[in-house]
Scaffold this active site. Structure first.
Site, short mmCIF file in Angstrom:
data_model
loop_
_atom_site.label_atom_id
_atom_site.label_comp_id
_atom_site.label_asym_id
_atom_site.label_seq_id
_atom_site.Cartn_x
_atom_site.Cartn_y
_atom_site.Cartn_z
N ASN A 109 61.78 60.92 -36.36
CA ASN A 109 61.21 61.19 -35.03
C ASN A 109 61.42 62.64 -34.64
O ASN A 109 62.42 63.26 -35.01
CB ASN A 109 61.86 60.27 -33.99
CG ASN A 109 61.07 60.27 -32.69
OD1 ASN A 109 59.85 60.18 -32.70
ND2 ASN A 109 61.77 60.37 -31.56
N TYR A 126 43.96 53.23 -33.55
CA TYR A 126 42.69 52.55 -33.88
C TYR A 126 41.48 53.42 -33.58
O TYR A 126 40.35 53.04 -33.87
CB TYR A 126 42.59 51.21 -33.13
CG TYR A 126 42.94 51.30 -31.67
CD1 TYR A 126 44.22 50.97 -31.24
CD2 TYR A 126 42.01 51.73 -30.73
CE1 TYR A 126 44.56 51.07 -29.90
CE2 TYR A 126 42.34 51.83 -29.40
CZ TYR A 126 43.63 51.49 -28.99
OH TYR A 126 43.96 51.60 -27.66
N ASP A 149 67.64 62.24 -31.23
CA ASP A 149 68.49 61.36 -30.41
C ASP A 149 67.82 60.03 -30.11
O ASP A 149 68.48 58.99 -30.04
CB ASP A 149 68.84 62.04 -29.08
CG ASP A 149 69.99 63.02 -29.27
OD1 ASP A 149 70.53 63.07 -30.39
OD2 ASP A 149 70.31 63.74 -28.30
N ASN A 205 54.30 44.01 -22.72
CA ASN A 205 52.90 44.40 -22.53
C ASN A 205 52.08 43.29 -21.88
O ASN A 205 50.94 43.51 -21.50
CB ASN A 205 52.25 44.85 -23.85
CG ASN A 205 52.00 43.69 -24.79
OD1 ASN A 205 52.66 42.64 -24.69
ND2 ASN A 205 51.08 43.85 -25.70
N LYS A 208 55.47 50.00 -19.59
CA LYS A 208 55.93 48.88 -20.43
C LYS A 208 57.43 48.62 -20.30
O LYS A 208 57.89 47.51 -20.52
CB LYS A 208 55.57 49.14 -21.89
CG LYS A 208 54.09 48.97 -22.20
CD LYS A 208 53.86 49.24 -23.69
CE LYS A 208 52.49 48.81 -24.14
NZ LYS A 208 52.35 48.90 -25.59
#
Ligand code: NAP
Length: 292
Positions: free
Chosen positions: A158, A234, A162, A94, A73
């Site tokens: 996260n 999903y 960084d 995308n 991507k």
């Protein structure tokens, strides 16, 4: 007779690696069949050394466009002639439309996120949000939230700090949004931060099939009944993360709507036709359940 490929059939590709988990061929070929359009959507599992050659081949073979998925991507960007505003800020594409040999890049995940959260817009304006993950889909989520939902503050959590700090800098620089706070917290402080967020989003793959026992949080204590909790995953449709939120009576949303609406926007870019959302969504939900 759409099932027969003809010389004039319009071809749309998908390039990624690995791609065995993708539902895009199912989604697009079903939609094309419902609309009786003479197009065919073809998946290609392409090794990274062959990625550029594969894109050149797609152009030479007169495809009208293609989807790009993990891990290309970002890698596709230098190959494009034009970049939409959203994909240039997010740094990820995308969907590619090919017109007279020129490549036009879009990020239709943004449309998937807008359509998913639009019903909650009034509840979300000027509120605090918490996002887990700082990859490509997190950047699409943050772009959409800043552009359409006016967040007061976004907490960003996260594994690799960084990377989160880099995302904070991107949105500060490109959208002049200075209210992203990178958190490195453990419970109980993390519980409080998440509890105080109106919207909580998981953009990591934690909890995705087959690792269904994983989650970015470890109890229902993170959630409350006034929250909207969205998991981009999903498959499964009810992740452990969403199940915790459900136990606390939060409003829960899985990634199916986003998947369908990003596909719908790509479909419209390629065909200029309206995508049959409801029919494809119910078939997709059924097939995901059957495959598990
Ligand atoms: P990505 O760019 O690879 O980013 C993945 C993020 O998840 C990174 O921040 C990474 O942290 C974190 N992560 C990965 N494994 C982890 C682990 N074991 N523990 C903690 N954090 C972990 O991927 P992406 O494109 O953003 O996609 C992420 C998820 O969104 C996937 O599950 C994908 O299926 C889903 N998605 C859904 C839709 C939809 O239409 N519903 C669309 C796009 C994506 P580090 O920075 O530390 O590596």
């Amino acid at each position: 007779m759409r099932d027969l490929l003809k010389i004039k059939t319009n071809l749309i590709g998908l390039v990624g690696h690995p791609i065995k988990q993708t539902y895009s061929p199912f989604i697009h070929n079903l939609a094309l069949k419902i609309k009786d359009l003479d197009y065919y959507y073809v998946p290609f599992d392409v090794d990274s050394v062959n990625f550029k050659k594969a894109v050149k081949g797609i152009i030479s073979l007169n495809f009208i466009g293609f989807n790009v998925t993990i891990p290309y991507k970002t890698k596709v960007l230098p190959l494009l002639n034009h970049l939409s505003d959203e994909s240039s800020i997010i740094g990820s594409v995308n969907t590619v439309v090919i017109n007279e040999g020129n490549l036009y890049g879009y990020n239709t995940d943004v449309n998937g996120i807008i359509e998913t959260l639009l019903p909650y817009k009034n509840d979300l304006i000027d509120e605090v949000y918490t996002i887990f993950g700082a990859g490509g889909s997190a950047r699409a989520v943050i772009y959409t939230l800043i552009k359409h939902f006016k967040p007061r503050k976004i907490n960003l959590i996260n594994r690799t700090e960084d990377r989160a700090l880099n995302v904070k800098d991107i949105f500060n620089e490109k959208m002049k949004f200075d209210a992203i706070e990178v958190l490195k917290l453990a419970p109980p402080d993390l519980v409080d931060e998440v509890q105080n967020s109106k919207l909580v989003i998981n953009t990591t793959p934690l909890g995705m099939i087959p690792e269904v026992d994983d989650a970015v949080v470890n109890s229902e204590k993170f959630f409350n009944k006034n929250q909207i909790v969205f998991d981009l995953i999903y498959n499964p449709q009810l992740t452990k993360f969403l199940n915790f939120a459900r136990q606390s009576n939060a409003e829960i949303i899985n990634g199916i709507g986003m998947l369908i609406h990003q596909a719908a926007k790509s479909f419209e870019l390629w065909t200029s036709e309206k995508f049959p959302i409801d029919e494809v969504k119910s078939s997709l939900e059924k097939i995901i359940k059957e495959n598990n």
